[in-house]
Design a protein around this motif. Structure first.
Motif, PDB file in Angstrom:
ATOM      1  N   MET A   1     -16.558  13.324   0.698  1.00  0.00           N
ATOM      2  CA  MET A   1     -15.665  12.826   1.745  1.00  0.00           C
ATOM      3  C   MET A   1     -15.789  11.302   1.843  1.00  0.00           C
ATOM      4  N   ARG A   2     -14.657  10.683   2.033  1.00  0.00           N
ATOM      5  CA  ARG A   2     -14.656   9.225   2.138  1.00  0.00           C
ATOM      6  C   ARG A   2     -14.344   8.811   3.583  1.00  0.00           C
ATOM      7  N   ALA A   3     -14.870   7.665   3.976  1.00  0.00           N
ATOM      8  CA  ALA A   3     -14.610   7.139   5.310  1.00  0.00           C
ATOM      9  C   ALA A   3     -14.697   5.621   5.254  1.00  0.00           C
ATOM     10  N   THR A   4     -14.120   4.992   6.264  1.00  0.00           N
ATOM     11  CA  THR A   4     -14.290   3.540   6.379  1.00  0.00           C
ATOM     12  C   THR A   4     -14.756   3.207   7.794  1.00  0.00           C
ATOM     13  N   VAL A   5     -15.543   2.163   7.884  1.00  0.00           N
ATOM     14  CA  VAL A   5     -15.942   1.600   9.170  1.00  0.00           C
ATOM     15  C   VAL A   5     -15.515   0.142   9.172  1.00  0.00           C
ATOM     16  N   HIS A   6     -14.736  -0.235  10.165  1.00  0.00           N
ATOM     17  CA  HIS A   6     -14.352  -1.637  10.345  1.00  0.00           C
ATOM     18  C   HIS A   6     -15.189  -2.240  11.459  1.00  0.00           C
ATOM     19  N   VAL A   7     -15.609  -3.471  11.274  1.00  0.00           N
ATOM     20  CA  VAL A   7     -16.386  -4.194  12.281  1.00  0.00           C
ATOM     21  C   VAL A   7     -15.751  -5.565  12.463  1.00  0.00           C
ATOM     22  N   ARG A   8     -15.519  -5.932  13.708  1.00  0.00           N
ATOM     23  CA  ARG A   8     -14.979  -7.273  13.956  1.00  0.00           C
ATOM     24  C   ARG A   8     -15.596  -7.826  15.224  1.00  0.00           C
ATOM     25  N   LEU A   9     -15.587  -9.142  15.318  1.00  0.00           N
ATOM     26  CA  LEU A   9     -16.037  -9.796  16.543  1.00  0.00           C
ATOM     27  C   LEU A   9     -15.113  -9.405  17.685  1.00  0.00           C
ATOM     28  N   LYS A  10     -15.680  -9.218  18.881  1.00  0.00           N
ATOM     29  CA  LYS A  10     -14.836  -8.995  20.053  1.00  0.00           C
ATOM     30  C   LYS A  10     -13.914 -10.194  20.259  1.00  0.00           C
ATOM     31  N   LYS A  11     -12.769  -9.926  20.858  1.00  0.00           N
ATOM     32  CA  LYS A  11     -11.769 -10.981  21.055  1.00  0.00           C
ATOM     33  C   LYS A  11     -12.336 -12.156  21.843  1.00  0.00           C
ATOM     34  N   SER A  12     -13.289 -11.877  22.724  1.00  0.00           N
ATOM     35  CA  SER A  12     -13.841 -12.929  23.570  1.00  0.00           C
ATOM     36  C   SER A  12     -14.874 -13.790  22.848  1.00  0.00           C
ATOM     37  N   LYS A  40     -15.396  -7.372   8.767  1.00  0.00           N
ATOM     38  CA  LYS A  40     -15.897  -6.717   7.559  1.00  0.00           C
ATOM     39  C   LYS A  40     -15.597  -5.239   7.646  1.00  0.00           C
ATOM     40  N   TYR A  41     -15.596  -4.600   6.499  1.00  0.00           N
ATOM     41  CA  TYR A  41     -15.411  -3.151   6.531  1.00  0.00           C
ATOM     42  C   TYR A  41     -16.276  -2.530   5.451  1.00  0.00           C
ATOM     43  N   PHE A  42     -16.548  -1.269   5.638  1.00  0.00           N
ATOM     44  CA  PHE A  42     -17.443  -0.543   4.749  1.00  0.00           C
ATOM     45  C   PHE A  42     -16.720   0.705   4.257  1.00  0.00           C
ATOM     46  N   GLU A  43     -16.712   0.886   2.950  1.00  0.00           N
ATOM     47  CA  GLU A  43     -16.204   2.118   2.353  1.00  0.00           C
ATOM     48  C   GLU A  43     -17.400   3.007   2.112  1.00  0.00           C
ATOM     49  N   ILE A  44     -17.374   4.183   2.694  1.00  0.00           N
ATOM     50  CA  ILE A  44     -18.545   5.044   2.677  1.00  0.00           C
ATOM     51  C   ILE A  44     -18.180   6.391   2.067  1.00  0.00           C
ATOM     52  N   GLU A  45     -18.992   6.823   1.134  1.00  0.00           N
ATOM     53  CA  GLU A  45     -18.814   8.117   0.479  1.00  0.00           C
ATOM     54  C   GLU A  45     -19.911   9.042   0.983  1.00  0.00           C
ATOM     55  N   LEU A  46     -19.491  10.194   1.554  1.00  0.00           N
ATOM     56  CA  LEU A  46     -20.480  11.143   2.079  1.00  0.00           C
ATOM     57  C   LEU A  46     -20.553  12.378   1.195  1.00  0.00           C
ATOM     58  N   GLU A  47     -21.656  13.096   1.301  1.00  0.00           N
ATOM     59  CA  GLU A  47     -21.788  14.367   0.579  1.00  0.00           C
ATOM     60  C   GLU A  47     -20.674  15.314   1.017  1.00  0.00           C
ATOM     61  N   ASP A  48     -20.256  16.183   0.118  1.00  0.00           N
ATOM     62  CA  ASP A  48     -19.096  17.035   0.386  1.00  0.00           C
ATOM     63  C   ASP A  48     -19.374  18.119   1.419  1.00  0.00           C
TER      64      ASP A  48
ATOM     65  N   ALA B  20     -28.020  -2.455  -0.737  1.00  0.00           N
ATOM     66  CA  ALA B  20     -29.155  -2.747   0.152  1.00  0.00           C
ATOM     67  C   ALA B  20     -29.026  -1.982   1.462  1.00  0.00           C
ATOM     68  N   ILE B  21     -27.801  -1.951   2.012  1.00  0.00           N
ATOM     69  CA  ILE B  21     -27.582  -1.180   3.242  1.00  0.00           C
ATOM     70  C   ILE B  21     -27.847   0.296   2.984  1.00  0.00           C
ATOM     71  N   HIS B  22     -27.318   0.775   1.855  1.00  0.00           N
ATOM     72  CA  HIS B  22     -27.493   2.188   1.530  1.00  0.00           C
ATOM     73  C   HIS B  22     -28.976   2.542   1.428  1.00  0.00           C
ATOM     74  N   ARG B  34     -23.637   8.974   0.476  1.00  0.00           N
ATOM     75  CA  ARG B  34     -23.821   8.894  -0.970  1.00  0.00           C
ATOM     76  C   ARG B  34     -23.674   7.464  -1.478  1.00  0.00           C
ATOM     77  N   GLU B  35     -22.773   6.724  -0.862  1.00  0.00           N
ATOM     78  CA  GLU B  35     -22.540   5.350  -1.332  1.00  0.00           C
ATOM     79  C   GLU B  35     -21.924   4.528  -0.205  1.00  0.00           C
ATOM     80  N   ILE B  36     -22.289   3.261  -0.155  1.00  0.00           N
ATOM     81  CA  ILE B  36     -21.637   2.314   0.763  1.00  0.00           C
ATOM     82  C   ILE B  36     -21.240   1.092  -0.040  1.00  0.00           C
ATOM     83  N   ARG B  37     -20.001   0.681   0.139  1.00  0.00           N
ATOM     84  CA  ARG B  37     -19.571  -0.598  -0.433  1.00  0.00           C
ATOM     85  C   ARG B  37     -18.995  -1.451   0.691  1.00  0.00           C
ATOM     86  N   GLN B  38     -19.392  -2.720   0.698  1.00  0.00           N
ATOM     87  CA  GLN B  38     -18.962  -3.606   1.777  1.00  0.00           C
ATOM     88  C   GLN B  38     -17.811  -4.482   1.326  1.00  0.00           C
TER      89      GLN B  38
END
Lengths: 84, 84
Positions: A1-12, A40-48, B20-22, B34-38
């Protein structure tokens, strides 16, 4: 399974990196750009064998505890359930 | 008009930051990852008198020339036409 996490500075919170890019490109002729903020964002691959619900809970925790600084930053998790 | 540009390393390029994060989080109990790419992304606000077509062309050029290194990285532009 794939997922993404986005991180950004708060508007303030000031984003000096985005401001530096914005300033630099205005001298290159990109006058129609009003603001740039960098995140920044992270592409994350998880176990099925992880369920989407479990994956979301896990990644919310990971984002809060590791990937983002919740004092200054906000984050959001997207699970790509449809992809194999 | 708002738009985003995402930039990430090509799949063939090693991502030591993601590795490194992984590695760090596996010691914290996140074994099902399983994997993280930034990557990075940019939230860009353009002047309202720019057409979506012009905005896309401008941001493709900006991504190629400034925000990304096309030798190592790939990028994509998303225009949020629906938002004011």
């Amino acid at each position: 399974m794939r997922a993404t996490v986005h991180v950004r500075l708060k508007k303030s919170v000031l984003d000096p990196q985005g401001q530096a890019i914005h300033h630099a490109i205005r001298t290159l002729g990109y006058e129609s750009i009003r603001e740039i903020r960098q995140g920044k964002y992270f592409e994350i691959e998880l176990e099925d064998d992880v369920s989407p619900e479990r994956a979301r809970a896990l990644l919310e925790q990971l984002a809060r505890d590791v990937l983002a600084n919740p004092v200054l930053e906000e984050y959001w998790v997207q699970i790509e359930e449809e992809s194999e």
